[in-house]
Write a protein that holds these residues in place. Structure first.
Motif, mmCIF file in Angstrom:
data_model
loop_
_atom_site.group_PDB
_atom_site.id
_atom_site.type_symbol
_atom_site.label_atom_id
_atom_site.label_comp_id
_atom_site.label_asym_id
_atom_site.label_seq_id
_atom_site.Cartn_x
_atom_site.Cartn_y
_atom_site.Cartn_z
ATOM 1 N N GLY B 445 46.730 40.383 40.188
ATOM 2 C CA GLY B 445 45.457 40.964 41.300
ATOM 3 C C GLY B 445 43.666 40.465 41.390
ATOM 4 O O GLY B 445 43.448 39.793 40.265
ATOM 5 N N GLU B 446 43.505 40.525 42.537
ATOM 6 C CA GLU B 446 41.913 39.920 42.532
ATOM 7 C C GLU B 446 41.330 40.810 43.742
ATOM 8 O O GLU B 446 41.367 40.945 44.390
ATOM 9 C CB GLU B 446 42.509 38.261 42.556
ATOM 10 N N VAL B 455 41.694 41.222 47.378
ATOM 11 C CA VAL B 455 41.542 40.189 48.110
ATOM 12 C C VAL B 455 43.527 40.189 47.915
ATOM 13 O O VAL B 455 43.784 39.664 49.202
ATOM 14 C CB VAL B 455 41.092 38.922 47.829
ATOM 15 N N SER B 456 43.993 40.068 46.519
ATOM 16 C CA SER B 456 45.054 40.070 45.854
ATOM 17 C C SER B 456 45.574 40.688 45.322
ATOM 18 O O SER B 456 44.613 41.757 44.595
ATOM 19 C CB SER B 456 45.854 38.277 46.044
ATOM 20 N N GLY B 457 47.380 41.654 45.323
ATOM 21 C CA GLY B 457 47.771 42.640 44.253
ATOM 22 C C GLY B 457 46.832 43.171 44.523
ATOM 23 O O GLY B 457 46.962 44.462 43.781
#
Lengths: 467, 503
Positions: B445-446, B455-457
């Motif tokens: 994740g980010e 933003v992701s994960g």
């Protein structure tokens, strides 16, 4: 509205299949006196079947115009479907002319044949050509994974598109955006199609991943209706997304090698991970894959009566795990393990007065994969017995009197993956020798130190001055 | 009326009143047994309609042996869990989520786009951005960013799996803690430790299956409900042990009562209870009998396992423990001892991470550093000690708070504050896991450039719970308990196992 009619096709098609088959069945059966009374119903059934067949053809045509499907495959299905409708009309006509009656049975047979072919082609279009036979293939293959990705020996030398990006697209996208189906008029299986994009325009903006529809769709929350891959299908993993983004951000080249593209830190770990994909997917061998027969209930009960915890490792598994945590270890209780030697795979004897002679008994339980003997009274002599335990994967000898010579006896154990040797009689200069003898085993020598830093005991009163 | 008659009348009245004293609730229940029988029959017949739709769940609770070891759905990687909860929510921006871009914005007014439609616990009006108040470096081979606030933990970065984009939907401590531990921000559901002990029982029958240790001077805001058993049988609730004095109050036999007398009295009580059970067949009586027996055994085993004085000096140095003093470090060492003895779920709560910046003690550049120093050494020692004992592979260690902290500086009541602090933040925070079949040296994740949102994960509390259950061998969607006419699960109706972090 028009599109809606098209989407009715998959529902409608089942009507002519069922109804026309029923008509043919009645036609055939009604020749017998016993079923002669079915005669009057055949015409009406045939009529309804005929109408639904025609409707199916119309809706099918509308659906094919969306362009989501492979043209060739659709073509064949289309003409077969039309012939089903035509033959059913002809059959209906033949029924009304007495002189043609003798032809109705062969015609019915032809109709059945056409229905089967059309149905199968239609099924292949929606579910993929291998849908029907896939479960059969799995019978012969032991692994179910459809696409086997090979590890890349040297990722820096690999081609970005062919070796990294294409396999991802192949595994996660080709199903609906490949040669057979082109949902949203998008094909992702060759460079020209990728750049061309789909119904809603281009999907890749070279150098700008955040503006690329492909990335946007992938990044949408899973619940969003535009999210890709559809939520019931296998999803892209975190690192796959990172790699796709990286590829697009760096110009979406179809020919460059990895080393020719800048690699931020984040991407480096994803890239190195590609070198050992297969290692990661190794099946979990802590539990053997071959099933075993049920263990003898009375043998289990005898152990339980001695306060030993005996429990299957999982539901639907006959393999057993044994823990002596609250039990007394004696030669007698250890001997109780023998009837379970086929099922016993995990055993914990930690902190118990286990001595060498007991190991001779335990070593006969050759199915054991995990053996915990930490803080027991065993010595090098006892360790010799364990040579026979070929399935052993994890061995805990922490806090025992064993030495280098003792452990060396085990170097034939090819499956041994972890060996815990903290607080044993192994000297600090012997570790190198040990690591050489067990190249595939991770050896934990322990003795870790967490040093006391000056900060650990000081209390901050004001913010540290910035330098 | 003669005097004798009056006297008799009084005696009769007295006798009647005395008799009433003997009519107890128990009599009432006995007299109305018929009516209760009918009620019971009604519910029995009602139960017939359901069939054994959930035979798995029904077999899990055996009132006579509620903590017997039970088998998971599939072979689990982890056998025990040590869950370290930093109550108050540690600031990810000073620990693991390095945002150099936030530094550039330090002191500038927060853009409206980040504030529109959002609610914060204390931020009012337009706050200023606050850059990271710590020095970050990349650590280990994995290159994980960890600040200098955790120098020891930084040295074992390659053992941890970070969840960098955790999120929640509760911005107050109590509901957020409940959500992360019980799967709902409201009271009444079983905690994750209760679910796990309910599902797996415990291998050591002389110790509780689920132990809770608290430090930092206060309980978590959500109180004992974060380790409560909710609608599960009460035997599965967390047993809170004190880290100073007797681990459990009244665990020692009182003066003048020796062990044999204690045994005899417990036997007598159990004998009475067994008679009761014969008469009423209430499974709770069996439960009570087993509790008495367990309590008797625990009188010996609990003080033994809860005593860290016998640990060798090098272990004390490693953990930074000081015997006979209540501290987080002592609790961490106890957690290792408990897991070693086969305790299924150990949960540590450390209070004091709520760094708003109202005083030096809760400033991100003063108080937070001190909090880090209280936990850094012992947590690092825990991971390494579990590792060298061969226990890390089967023990899942989870670290985290209940939410994150804002990239903006808190401006309580819209005013500039004396100290640097951050408000509660739901959209991004960091947690980490280690051991128990989780990848080593991994980051999932980010968050965006300023650490405001994922933003992701993105990971929800449900995903985290699903992952913990998965590591123990449970499919969180099938692990249910029938209550109020429907099956309940820890993850309610959502949650996905974070398969990316599983080794």
């Amino acid at each position: 509205m028009f599109q809606f009619l098209g989407h009715l096709h998959p529902v409608l098609v089942h009507l002519p299949i069922g109804i026309l088959l029923l008509a043919c069945l009645f036609l055939w059966q009604s020749r017998k006196d016993r079923f002669a009374h079915l005669q009057p119903s055949i015409n009406i059934i045939l009529l309804i079947g005929m109408i639904t067949a025609i409707l199916s053809c119309i809706t099918g045509y509308i659906l094919s115009q969306t362009g989501d499907y492979d043209e060739d495959a659709v073509n064949l299905h289309q003409w077969m479907g039309i012939s089903v409708a035509v033959v059913s009309i002809v059959l209906f006509y033949f029924r009304r002319k007495t002189y043609l009656h003798k032809w109705q049975l062969p015609l019915a047979f032809l109709l059945i044949l056409l229905i089967f072919i059309t149905g199968h082609l239609g099924g292949s279009l929606t579910h993929g050509s291998d849908y029907l036979t896939q479960p059969l293939e799995n019978l012969f293959e032991d692994s179910v994974t459809a696409v086997k990705r090979k590890p890349i020996p040297n990722v820096q030398e690999a081609k970005v598109y062919t070796d990294i990006i294409q396999p991802i697209l192949q595994e996660k996208c080709y199903g609906c955006h490949g040669s057979r189906k082109q949902k949203g008029k998008l094909r992702l299986d060759d460079s020209v199609s990728i750049l061309k994009g789909g119904k809603d325009g281009v999907v890749i903006v070279s150098g700008k991943s955040t503006e690329s529809e492909l990335i946007k769709r992938v990044m949408l929350p899973k619940e969003d209706e535009h999210h890709m891959a559809p939520k019931e299908k296998p999803q892209l993993t975190e690192s796959e997304m990172t790699l796709l983004k990286w590829w697009i951000d760096n110009g979406a080249s179809f020919s460059k090698k990895v080393k020719e593209i800048a690699q931020p830190d984040k991407i480096k770990s994803a890239l190195t991970a590609l070198q050992k994909i297969n290692e990661e997917k190794k099946p979990d061998l802590d539990v053997p894959q071959t099933p075993v027969e049920k263990a003898d209930e009375t043998a289990i009960q005898l152990l339980k009566d001695s306060d030993v915890v005996v429990i299957p490792v999982a539901q639907n598994s006959n393999y057993l795990s044994v823990n002596f945590v609250t039990a007394n270890v004696s030669d007698k209780t250890i001997a109780l393990l023998l009837p379970l030697k086929k099922q016993l795979i995990w055993i914990r004897l930690s902190n118990k007065p286990v001595h060498d002679s007991m190991l001779a008994t335990i070593a006969k339980c050759t199915a054991i994969t995990k053996l915990e003997l930490n803080n027991t009274n065993i010595t090098d002599n006892g360790l010799g017995y364990l040579k026979e335990m070929k399935q052993l994967r994890s061995l805990n000898l922490v806090g025992t009197k064993i030495s280098l010579q003792g452990v060396m006896q085990l170097k034939e154990l090819k499956n041994l993956q972890s060996l815990y040797l903290y607080q044993t009689n192994i000297n600090s200069n012997e570790w190198i020798e040990l690591k050489k003898a067990f190249p595939k085993t991770s050896i934990d020598s322990g003795g870790y130190v967490v040093p006391l830093l000056p900060e650990d005991t000081t209390i901050v009163k004001s913010p540290p001055t910035k330098n | 009326m003669t005097r004798d008659e009056l006297n008799n009348q009084r005696l009769v009245k007295e006798a009647n009143e005395k008799h009433l004293h003997f009519v107890t609730r128990r009599h009432f229940l006995k007299e109305s047994a018929m009516g209760f029988g009918a009620l019971a029959l009604g519910s029995l017949l009602g139960g017939c309609h359901f069939g054994d739709s959930n035979s798995y769940a029904q077999t899990l609770f055996d009132p006579a042996h509620p903590l017997m070891p039970k088998l998971p759905m599939f072979p689990g990687k982890a056998k025990s869990v040590i869950y370290l909860h930093m109550a108050g929510a540690p600031s990810q921006l000073e620990l693991f989520d390095y945002k150099p871009d936030l530094m550039k914005l330090d002191g500038q007014l927060c853009p409206q786009s980040l504030l529109e439609g959002k609610r914060f616990a204390f931020i009012r009006g337009v706050p200023k951005m606050l850059g990271p108040q710590a020095v970050f470096k990349q650590r280990g081979q994995s290159g994980a960013w960890i600040s200098d606030n955790m120098p020891h933990l930084a040295s074992i970065a390659d053992e941890l799996s970070f969840l960098k984009a955790c999120s929640t939907d509760q911005f107050n401590h109590a509901p957020a803690q409940l959500l992360i531990h019980t799967g709902t921000p409201r009271l009444g559901r079983p905690s994750i430790g209760s679910w796990v002990t309910y599902g797996l029982g415990t291998e050591n029958q002389n110790l509780p299956g689920f132990v809770v240790l608290t430090s930092g001077g206060r309980f978590p805001d959500a109180g004992k409900s974060v380790w409560g058993s909710g609608f599960l049988p009460s035997v599965y609730q967390g047993v809170q042990c004190r880290s100073e004095g007797d681990p459990v109050l009244f665990i020692k036999d009182p003066q003048g009562m020796d062990r044999d007398l204690r045994k005899a009295s417990i036997n007598a009580i159990n004998q009475v209870n067994k008679e009761e059970y014969k008469e009423f067949k209430d499974p709770e009586i069996l439960s009570r009998i087993s509790q008495y027996e367990m309590a008797y055994k625990m009188q010996i085993s609990v003080p033994d396992v809860m005593n860290i004085n016998d640990e060798p000096q090098y272990i004390h140095e490693m953990y930074g423990t000081e015997p006979n003093k209540a501290s987080f470090a002592n609790n961490v060492l106890l957690a290792r001892k408990l897991v070693e003895k086969g305790v299924r779920f150990v949960q540590l709560f450390d209070w004091g991470w709520d760094t708003h910046g109202t005083s030096p003690g809760d400033a991100v550049d003063i108080g937070l550093i001190n909090k880090c120093r209280q936990i850094d050494k012992s947590i690092t020692a825990l991971i390494l000690d579990l590792k060298q004992r061969g226990l890390l592979d089967e023990t899942l260690v989870v670290w985290g708070g209940e939410f994150g902290r804002t990239p903006m500086q808190e401006n309580r009541d819209g005013k500039q504050m004396m100290f640097k602090g951050r408000d509660h933040h739901t959209e991004a925070f960091t947690m980490w896991m280690a051991g128990g079949g989780i990848k080593k040296g991994f980051s999932y994740g980010e968050t965006d450039e300023i650490g405001y949102s994922a933003v992701s994960g993105k990971v929800t509390p449900f995903d985290m719970q699903a992952t913990i259950l998965n590591q123990l061998g449970f499919d969180h969607e099938k692990f249910t308990y029938q209550f109020q006419g429907r099956p309940f699960r820890l993850t309610d109706v959502s949650g996905t196992v974070i398969s990316d972090i599983i080794a």
